[in-house]
Design a protein around this motif. Structure first.
Motif: not given
Length: 161
Positions: A1-2, A4, A121-127
């Protein structure tokens, strides 16, 4: 996961009291959109503010009473009203994730609001996994490892099973 760090201040201002939030909703006409009386809204806010967890909680109006499309124009940024873009005509159909039920009441409190700044900055898949883990019912008892204290989160978990 990013990972930020938000460029804006990470300090989130405290929410006003439920009574102050109710007054703002009345000022904006949300009570009329929701079909609620000013007296009823004020009474709920007053009792909610006096309840444990009431201070610092967000006063919410059930989306069945006040849909997002009706509330968006009440938002303001630099004096300009909010809006729903034309290709998002389904905004009022958005719903909580499976397994998360909204209270069956026109008004309710949301304690411990988390804006999710750490997920900027996270994508929906990451969040999604992080959001689902946070939404999972948690027993409030320090004895949870040895047995449930029969608290409301546990009632909800039992009812959902």
């Amino acid at each position: 996961m990013s990972e930020t760090s938000p460029t804006a201040s990470a300090v989130v201002p405290a929410l006003p009291s439920p009574s102050a939030q109710a007054e703002r909703l009345i000022e904006l006409g949300v009570h009329e959109i929701a079909g609620l009386s000013t007296a009823g809204l004020r009474a709920f806010a007053e009792s909610a503010g006096a309840s444990p967890g009431g201070a610092g909680a967000l006063l919410a109006v059930h989306p069945d009473r006040a849909p997002a499309s009706a509330l968006a124009p009440l938002l303001r940024l630099d004096g300009r009203p909010g809006f729903v873009v034309t290709d998002m005509s389904d905004v009022d159909l958005f719903a909580p994730l499976d397994g998360i039920a909204l209270p069956d009441a026109p008004l309710y409190l949301l304690p411990d609001i988390d804006r999710g700044d750490r997920m900027a900055g996270w994508s929906p898949v990451e969040a999604l996994p992080a959001l689902a883990a946070r939404a999972a019912p948690r027993c409030c008892s320090p004895r949870a490892s040895t047995g449930c204290c029969n608290c409301p989160p546990c009632w909800n978990a039992t009812a959902a099973s």
